[in-house]
Design a protein around this motif. Structure first.
Motif, PDB file in Angstrom:
ATOM      1  N   PHE A  63      17.590  34.957  67.493  1.00 35.89           N
ATOM      2  CA  PHE A  63      16.306  35.583  67.614  1.00 35.89           C
ATOM      3  C   PHE A  63      15.701  36.306  66.758  1.00 35.89           C
ATOM      4  O   PHE A  63      14.434  36.521  67.159  1.00 35.89           O
ATOM      5  N   ASP A  64      16.181  36.433  65.447  1.00 31.29           N
ATOM      6  CA  ASP A  64      15.435  37.087  64.660  1.00 31.29           C
ATOM      7  C   ASP A  64      14.654  36.265  63.890  1.00 31.29           C
ATOM      8  O   ASP A  64      14.785  35.049  63.844  1.00 31.29           O
ATOM      9  N   ASN A  65      13.592  36.824  63.363  1.00 30.95           N
ATOM     10  CA  ASN A  65      12.545  36.071  62.411  1.00 30.95           C
ATOM     11  C   ASN A  65      12.963  36.296  60.988  1.00 30.95           C
ATOM     12  O   ASN A  65      12.869  37.329  60.482  1.00 30.95           O
ATOM     13  N   PRO A  66      13.697  35.433  60.464  1.00 35.56           N
ATOM     14  CA  PRO A  66      14.142  35.145  58.980  1.00 35.56           C
ATOM     15  C   PRO A  66      13.103  35.462  57.913  1.00 35.56           C
ATOM     16  O   PRO A  66      13.283  35.762  56.775  1.00 35.56           O
ATOM     17  N   LEU A  67      11.626  35.205  58.132  1.00 40.51           N
ATOM     18  CA  LEU A  67      10.663  35.395  57.432  1.00 40.51           C
ATOM     19  C   LEU A  67      10.226  36.723  57.317  1.00 40.51           C
ATOM     20  O   LEU A  67       9.438  37.071  56.096  1.00 40.51           O
ATOM     21  N   GLU A  68      10.706  37.659  58.254  1.00 42.65           N
ATOM     22  CA  GLU A  68      10.331  39.175  57.938  1.00 42.65           C
ATOM     23  C   GLU A  68      11.377  39.960  57.089  1.00 42.65           C
ATOM     24  O   GLU A  68      12.428  39.620  57.156  1.00 42.65           O
ATOM     25  N   ASN A  69      11.011  40.938  56.498  1.00 40.91           N
ATOM     26  CA  ASN A  69      11.741  41.764  55.629  1.00 40.91           C
ATOM     27  C   ASN A  69      12.303  42.829  56.772  1.00 40.91           C
ATOM     28  O   ASN A  69      11.346  43.329  57.317  1.00 40.91           O
ATOM     29  N   HIS A  70      13.502  43.003  56.550  1.00 42.44           N
ATOM     30  CA  HIS A  70      14.418  43.982  57.539  1.00 42.44           C
ATOM     31  C   HIS A  70      15.134  45.146  56.736  1.00 42.44           C
ATOM     32  O   HIS A  70      15.133  44.912  55.453  1.00 42.44           O
ATOM     33  N   PHE A  71      14.882  46.232  57.184  1.00 39.70           N
ATOM     34  CA  PHE A  71      16.167  47.226  56.719  1.00 39.70           C
ATOM     35  C   PHE A  71      17.214  46.678  56.321  1.00 39.70           C
ATOM     36  O   PHE A  71      18.086  45.705  56.850  1.00 39.70           O
ATOM     37  N   THR A  72      17.838  46.824  55.163  1.00 37.16           N
ATOM     38  CA  THR A  72      19.430  46.216  54.840  1.00 37.16           C
ATOM     39  C   THR A  72      20.304  47.289  54.671  1.00 37.16           C
ATOM     40  O   THR A  72      19.914  48.536  54.525  1.00 37.16           O
ATOM     41  N   LEU A  73      21.592  46.986  55.269  1.00 35.25           N
ATOM     42  CA  LEU A  73      22.813  47.784  54.917  1.00 35.25           C
ATOM     43  C   LEU A  73      23.432  47.453  53.860  1.00 35.25           C
ATOM     44  O   LEU A  73      24.501  48.409  53.592  1.00 35.25           O
ATOM     45  N   CYS A  74      22.844  46.611  52.861  1.00 32.61           N
ATOM     46  CA  CYS A  74      23.775  46.330  51.727  1.00 32.61           C
ATOM     47  C   CYS A  74      23.516  47.520  50.853  1.00 32.61           C
ATOM     48  O   CYS A  74      22.736  47.830  50.312  1.00 32.61           O
ATOM     49  N   PRO A  75      24.865  48.001  50.235  1.00 32.05           N
ATOM     50  CA  PRO A  75      24.699  49.019  49.437  1.00 32.05           C
ATOM     51  C   PRO A  75      24.183  48.892  47.861  1.00 32.05           C
ATOM     52  O   PRO A  75      23.634  49.642  47.447  1.00 32.05           O
ATOM     53  N   ILE A  76      24.390  47.542  47.557  1.00 32.86           N
ATOM     54  CA  ILE A  76      23.947  47.226  46.092  1.00 32.86           C
ATOM     55  C   ILE A  76      22.286  47.161  46.330  1.00 32.86           C
ATOM     56  O   ILE A  76      22.045  47.709  45.248  1.00 32.86           O
ATOM     57  N   LYS A  77      21.936  46.522  47.288  1.00 29.83           N
ATOM     58  CA  LYS A  77      20.423  46.589  47.169  1.00 29.83           C
ATOM     59  C   LYS A  77      19.924  48.043  47.411  1.00 29.83           C
ATOM     60  O   LYS A  77      18.759  48.442  46.829  1.00 29.83           O
ATOM     61  N   ASN A  78      20.598  48.818  48.226  1.00 32.34           N
ATOM     62  CA  ASN A  78      19.968  50.069  48.442  1.00 32.34           C
ATOM     63  C   ASN A  78      20.399  51.119  47.222  1.00 32.34           C
ATOM     64  O   ASN A  78      19.539  52.228  47.234  1.00 32.34           O
ATOM     65  N   LEU A  79      21.195  50.748  46.317  1.00 29.90           N
ATOM     66  CA  LEU A  79      21.245  51.504  45.186  1.00 29.90           C
ATOM     67  C   LEU A  79      20.192  51.131  44.076  1.00 29.90           C
ATOM     68  O   LEU A  79      20.021  51.644  43.130  1.00 29.90           O
ATOM     69  N   GLY A  80      19.508  50.042  44.551  1.00 32.90           N
ATOM     70  CA  GLY A  80      18.486  49.521  43.573  1.00 32.90           C
ATOM     71  C   GLY A  80      18.569  48.443  42.489  1.00 32.90           C
ATOM     72  O   GLY A  80      17.588  47.934  41.817  1.00 32.90           O
ATOM     73  N   PHE A  81      19.728  47.715  42.766  1.00 34.34           N
ATOM     74  CA  PHE A  81      19.929  46.659  41.999  1.00 34.34           C
ATOM     75  C   PHE A  81      19.313  45.355  42.723  1.00 34.34           C
ATOM     76  O   PHE A  81      19.161  45.220  43.898  1.00 34.34           O
ATOM     77  N   SER A  82      18.832  44.491  41.791  1.00 33.93           N
ATOM     78  CA  SER A  82      17.976  43.304  42.298  1.00 33.93           C
ATOM     79  C   SER A  82      19.159  42.180  42.913  1.00 33.93           C
ATOM     80  O   SER A  82      18.505  41.340  43.642  1.00 33.93           O
ATOM     81  N   PHE A  83      20.188  42.022  42.401  1.00 36.36           N
ATOM     82  CA  PHE A  83      21.147  41.018  42.637  1.00 36.36           C
ATOM     83  C   PHE A  83      21.951  41.238  43.654  1.00 36.36           C
ATOM     84  O   PHE A  83      22.923  42.330  42.889  1.00 36.36           O
ATOM     85  N   PHE A 139      18.148  30.751  59.265  1.00 34.45           N
ATOM     86  CA  PHE A 139      17.252  29.628  59.271  1.00 34.45           C
ATOM     87  C   PHE A 139      18.202  28.191  59.457  1.00 34.45           C
ATOM     88  O   PHE A 139      17.477  27.340  60.069  1.00 34.45           O
ATOM     89  N   LEU A 140      19.127  28.139  59.507  1.00 35.30           N
ATOM     90  CA  LEU A 140      20.133  27.282  60.175  1.00 35.30           C
ATOM     91  C   LEU A 140      20.192  27.426  61.507  1.00 35.30           C
ATOM     92  O   LEU A 140      19.785  26.117  61.981  1.00 35.30           O
ATOM     93  N   LEU A 141      20.192  28.291  62.329  1.00 36.14           N
ATOM     94  CA  LEU A 141      20.078  28.392  63.835  1.00 36.14           C
ATOM     95  C   LEU A 141      18.713  28.043  64.249  1.00 36.14           C
ATOM     96  O   LEU A 141      18.468  27.451  65.466  1.00 36.14           O
ATOM     97  N   HIS A 142      17.563  27.853  63.291  1.00 36.48           N
ATOM     98  CA  HIS A 142      16.323  27.485  63.822  1.00 36.48           C
ATOM     99  C   HIS A 142      15.953  26.099  63.049  1.00 36.48           C
ATOM    100  O   HIS A 142      15.012  25.479  63.245  1.00 36.48           O
TER     101      HIS A 142
END
Length: 96
Positions: free
Chosen positions: A21-41, A53-56
């Motif tokens: 039911f999620d729209n994968p094209l929208e940006n959401h809050f992330t729980l990823c600690p690497i992204k939250n620390l500012g790393f791009s990869f 996307f697969l489920l759609h």
């Protein structure tokens, strides 16, 4: 005999329902600690979008989001089936 609630089964089913039911094209809050620390990869980021996307039914965008999304979905579905197979026999012989 008390029936035990299988938290892992509920978690995986809930996650797949949410990703459906999620729209994968929208940006959401992330729980990823690497992204939250500012790393791009981050090697894991994008896998949720990929599964969504697969489920759609969008295989191309799924692969672009994360190449292992198909594999992850197969593993999750296999785990759900395994949990159901081990959880359901407990209901067959219980008296209400």
């Amino acid at each position: 005999m008390k029936r035990k609630l299988n938290i892992e089964l509920i978690f995986w089913l809930g996650a797949l329902i949410w990703l459906f039911f999620d729209n994968p094209l929208e940006n959401h809050f992330t729980l990823c600690p690497i992204k939250n620390l500012g790393f791009s990869f981050c090697p894991g980021c994008g896998i949720g979008h990929s599964i969504s996307f697969l489920l759609h039914g969008n295989l191309e965008q799924s692969f672009e989001s994360h190449p292992l999304g198909i594999f992850a979905l197969i593993v999750i579905i296999h785990r759900i089936i395994t949990l159901i197979k081990t959880y359901l026999p407990t209901f067959k012989h219980t008296k209400l």
